[in-house]
Every structure is written in C-alpha cells, then in structure tokens.
Design an enzyme around this catalytic site. Structure first.
Site, mmCIF file in Angstrom:
data_model
loop_
_atom_site.group_PDB
_atom_site.id
_atom_site.type_symbol
_atom_site.label_atom_id
_atom_site.label_comp_id
_atom_site.label_asym_id
_atom_site.label_seq_id
_atom_site.Cartn_x
_atom_site.Cartn_y
_atom_site.Cartn_z
ATOM 1 N N LYS A 1 -2.208 -1.684 -3.670
ATOM 2 C CA LYS A 1 -2.907 -0.457 -3.733
ATOM 3 C C LYS A 1 -1.997 0.851 -3.877
ATOM 4 C CE LYS A 1 -6.286 2.361 -0.905
ATOM 5 N NZ LYS A 1 -7.052 2.181 0.438
ATOM 6 N N GLU B 1 7.751 -6.857 1.783
ATOM 7 C CA GLU B 1 6.396 -6.936 2.260
ATOM 8 C C GLU B 1 5.823 -8.150 2.281
ATOM 9 O OE1 GLU B 1 5.115 -4.715 4.699
ATOM 10 O OE2 GLU B 1 6.269 -2.916 4.561
ATOM 11 N N ARG C 1 -11.050 9.623 1.048
ATOM 12 C CA ARG C 1 -10.823 10.271 2.530
ATOM 13 C C ARG C 1 -11.852 11.445 2.417
ATOM 14 N NH1 ARG C 1 -4.074 10.756 2.129
ATOM 15 N NH2 ARG C 1 -3.933 8.473 2.624
ATOM 16 N N LYS D 1 0.847 -1.239 0.064
ATOM 17 C CA LYS D 1 0.051 -0.068 0.126
ATOM 18 C C LYS D 1 0.981 1.172 0.052
ATOM 19 C CE LYS D 1 -3.751 2.302 2.461
ATOM 20 N NZ LYS D 1 -4.565 2.242 3.641
ATOM 21 N N TYR E 1 -15.003 0.368 -7.415
ATOM 22 C CA TYR E 1 -16.102 1.138 -7.452
ATOM 23 C C TYR E 1 -16.907 0.967 -8.599
ATOM 24 C CZ TYR E 1 -13.632 3.011 -3.702
ATOM 25 O OH TYR E 1 -12.738 3.412 -2.413
ATOM 26 N N LYS F 1 1.046 9.984 5.858
ATOM 27 C CA LYS F 1 1.068 8.754 6.107
ATOM 28 C C LYS F 1 2.600 8.048 5.490
ATOM 29 C CE LYS F 1 -3.863 8.236 6.549
ATOM 30 N NZ LYS F 1 -4.785 7.485 6.558
ATOM 31 N N SER G 1 -10.215 5.439 -5.352
ATOM 32 C CA SER G 1 -11.114 6.376 -5.660
ATOM 33 C C SER G 1 -10.616 7.315 -6.591
ATOM 34 C CB SER G 1 -11.221 6.994 -4.407
ATOM 35 O OG SER G 1 -10.214 7.628 -3.740
#
Length: 430
Positions: free
Chosen positions: A351, A336, A308, A298, A416, A320, A377
């Site tokens: 992502k 990871e 968000r 991510k 979506y 972040k 998004s």
C-alpha cells in the site's frame, strides 16, 4: 477446358525525375505516350459450382445431393469447387515508399494482429473475484457522500451497507473490507472501543454474515479510527508511538473481530511483531481458521488524504513516519516480508498500489504467499477527477490501472472501483 489469352498493345513514355515504381499510388500523366509489353488476360475455366460462404440466402444453403464418393470423384476429375478468391492485398496510402521486406525471422506483431490472437495470448487477466471492496460505515441511517471520493459514501451499517454489498455480489465481487467512522465521544488514547464486541464493526460483521453467509469479510486492525490522537498506536506523552503496548490492544481487537465472524484479519498498523502476536491470540481463542492479511509494505504516503477525510482519522499531531515505511526505500520491503512470513501471515499487502508496482513485483518474486495491492483513495480520486474534467477516459484508465496491478503480481486488489469495475467486466453500462 481451354483458356483464352487477349493481347493488349500499349505505349508509354517514362516520366523523367520521378521513379513511379518506388512509391505507391503515384500515376504518370494520362497525356504521355506509353509503351509496354503485351498483357495476358487469362480466362478461368468454369467449375462445377462456386462456394460462397458470405452470400446471403433466404433459407439454408441447398446441398447438391452428391455422395462423398461423387464429390471426391469430381475433384479427382478436375472439377474442383471454386471457393471465394483470396482477398486483394489492402492498398497503402499514396506516397508510401516501396521498400524490400526486412529479413526478420521474428515479428512480435504477428501475435497481436487480431482481437482473437490478442485474447488467446493475453498473459494477465482481471476478474471480479480479484477485487476486495473497501466500504466505509457509520452509525447513522443515511448514506453520507465523501467529498474527496466521488461515488463513495459513509454507509449506514443497517441499510446502506447491506444494499451496497448486494450490488457488489450481483457483479461477482464477494469480498469486502470494513472501515468504521467512530463517534468522537468513543475515541480514547488507548483505543479501547476497538475491541468492544458490540462496537460498530462487530455488529456490521454479524449483520452481513446473517444475510450473506458466504461473503468474505476482511477487517482492518489498527487503532487510528478509535484513537483520540489519530495514530495507529498508543501515543506516549513525548509523542513516541508505543509498539508492544499497541500490539497488546491489537490482539484484543483481532479476537473481537474474529468472534463476530470476520474471515480475514488485516493489521494495517505497521507495529513490529504484531502478525505473530495476533496469530497466537487467534489460535488461543480457537480461531485457527481465520486468516491474516498483513499490511507488509505500507508506506508513509501522501496518497491517503481522502481516506482520512472519510474516517476523520487524521493524526492530531505529527505524522506516521516512525512506523510506516519511507517511500524512498525498496530493500526494506524484503525485511518486512521475511518477518511477516515467519510470523504466520497468510497474505502480504502493498500500500499504495500503482506508485509502488516495483514493490508488488519484489514481493511476488520473493514470496510464495498471495500478494495483495491496495489501490488507495488518492489513486481513486485522481482518476475520478481526471474523468470529470474529461482529461482522461475514466473507465479505460480505471481498468488499465487495475490490470497493471495484476500484471505486477497482485493476486487480489483492494479498490474503491470494485463495483464499477465489476460492472464493466460483466458488460454492464454505467
């Protein structure tokens, strides 16, 4: 039967300065005198009968009543039924150069020459079963439009959510992931609302499982929707995101969601060691059957903005980047991957999606686990905006983008577009 030949004399004088034989469709002047060799026109013999599969008939095609032996005897005797002639070679446009064929032993275009062949040799396929539908929920009864994500809503968990799931199931999309819009009054620095057994997400899970027992429900495990700081973990007073203490909270959140009936727990927080800790916590509570889809790679991406807004979960300060991955890094995704595999992840997720096709392929080539991609998004909103402005064909770009994610190696896609793409795949009109 005899054939007759008709000899046609003719004269033709060549046109100087132009070689008509080297270009298609260029004809000499009709005023010129011309000469040529005698032309032979061969009259074809009559046959027993002519087969015309394309001819229209008022009723069934009448058979001649001949036995197999009689048909074979006629062919042996030379009375071969005449089938339709070979179609003439399509004409090239005037001015096309006449060139000798290239001596190619391999012409890849042959396998792309018709829709039937293209479908037969298609390597990647897209199905509604490949989609996981992200749904935003809130405590209200009305469905609230999300401005930055046309066509998406914060769904009322008792009514709108159930109706949206029903629409998705009608087109074969039977997997969803839930994201809650939590009231500000319930947010806290340690995100304690995240493991409230009667919180918004557990209630929604129980409602959906009661209505649709076979629905596959993924849940998001992270503190940002529940944090008054808007971060995925507990924030120390100096701004540092605390890792191990956050993982402790995430384990309680995961167990609460599993207790409500979640099928797949999806930690998106990017804390170190959280997959192994969550696996141990689930197993200790008797949830060995519950899967873990880890957000393995991510990235700290700018494509998350509309999401968000949908959850009102922007960080109250900073960014972040101390826990999400650097978009410039490639090999780090393998670190990871190896950690999540060793800790017991069942599915590995990348992502964002489309800007990170190389990372999806990297994980696909280095892991035997299922790979998920999240078409986030920002990706969704850009395609929607381009469609509204008539800059692109929204539906075609939507389907191409999803196919590209599959081609890169994704087994499932969080998108979506799940409902819209499902309808397209089922042949429904928008």
């Amino acid at each position: 039967m005899a054939s007759s030949i008709v000899n046609v004399p003719c004269n033709f004088q060549a046109i100087k300065g132009l070689d008509c034989h080297n270009y298609v469709g260029l004809k000499p002047s009709t005023n010129s005198k011309f000469s040529c060799v005698k032309t032979a026109i061969r009259v074809r013999p009559q046959h027993l009968f002519v087969v015309r599969a394309s001819e229209k008939h008022d009723g069934p095609i009448q058979k001649m009543g001949l036995s197999d032996a009689e048909c074979e005897a006629a062919v042996v005797a030379g009375n071969v039924p005449e089938a339709p002639p070979v179609p003439p070679k399509p004409a090239a446009p005037a001015g096309t150069p006449v060139v000798p064929s290239f001596p190619l032993s391999r012409r890849p275009r042959r396998n792309r020459s018709s829709p039937v062949l293209r479908a037969a040799f298609q390597e990647t396929h897209l199905s509604p079963a490949n989609f996981v539908y992200p749904l935003f929920i809130h405590e209200g009864e009305e469905d609230t439009p999300i401005g930055a994500m046309p066509g998406c809503y914060r769904l009322g968990w008792r009514h709108g959510l159930v109706e949206e799931v029903a629409k998705a199931r009608d087109v074969g999309v039977n997997s969803i992931v839930l994201f809650p819009k939590v009231p500000d009054a319930l947010k806290s620095p340690t995100g304690v609302e995240s493991y409230n057994d009667n919180g918004l997400v557990p209630r929604a899970i129980r409602l959906l499982k009661d209505k649709y027992p076979d629905l596959v429900i993924y849940t998001d495990v992270a503190l940002d929707p529940y944090s008054s700081d808007g971060h995925d973990g507990i924030v120390r007073e100096d701004g540092v995101i605390m890792n191990d203490e956050t993982v402790y909270q995430l384990c309680k959140q995961a167990v609460s969601q599993a207790r409500a009936g979640a099928d797949v727990i999806s930690p998106s927080d990017m804390m170190d060691g959280r997959v192994g800790a969550i696996r141990q916590a689930l197993d200790a509570e008797g949830f060995q059957h519950v899967s873990i889809m880890s957000y393995t790679a991510k990235y700290a991406s700018s494509f998350y903005g509309p999401f968000r807004e949908a959850l009102d979960s922007n960080p109250r300060f900073g960014d972040k980047k101390t826990y999400q991955m650097n978009p410039a890094n490639y090999r780090e995704a393998l670190v990871e991957t190896h950690e999540d595999e060793s800790e017991g992840a069942d599915i590995l997720l990348v992502k964002p999606g489309l800007p990170y096709l190389d990372i999806i392929r990297l994980l696909r080539d280095n892991s035997s686990l299922p790979i998920a991609a999240y078409q986030v998004s920002g990706e969704y909103s850009m395609i929607k905006a381009g469609g509204v402005l008539k800059m692109i064909d929204e539906e075609r770009v939507m389907m191409e983008s999803l196919m590209c994610l599959r081609r890169a190696g994704a087994d499932i896609i969080l998108t979506y577009f799940a409902l819209q793409a499902g309808r397209t795949l089922c042949g429904e009109k928008r």
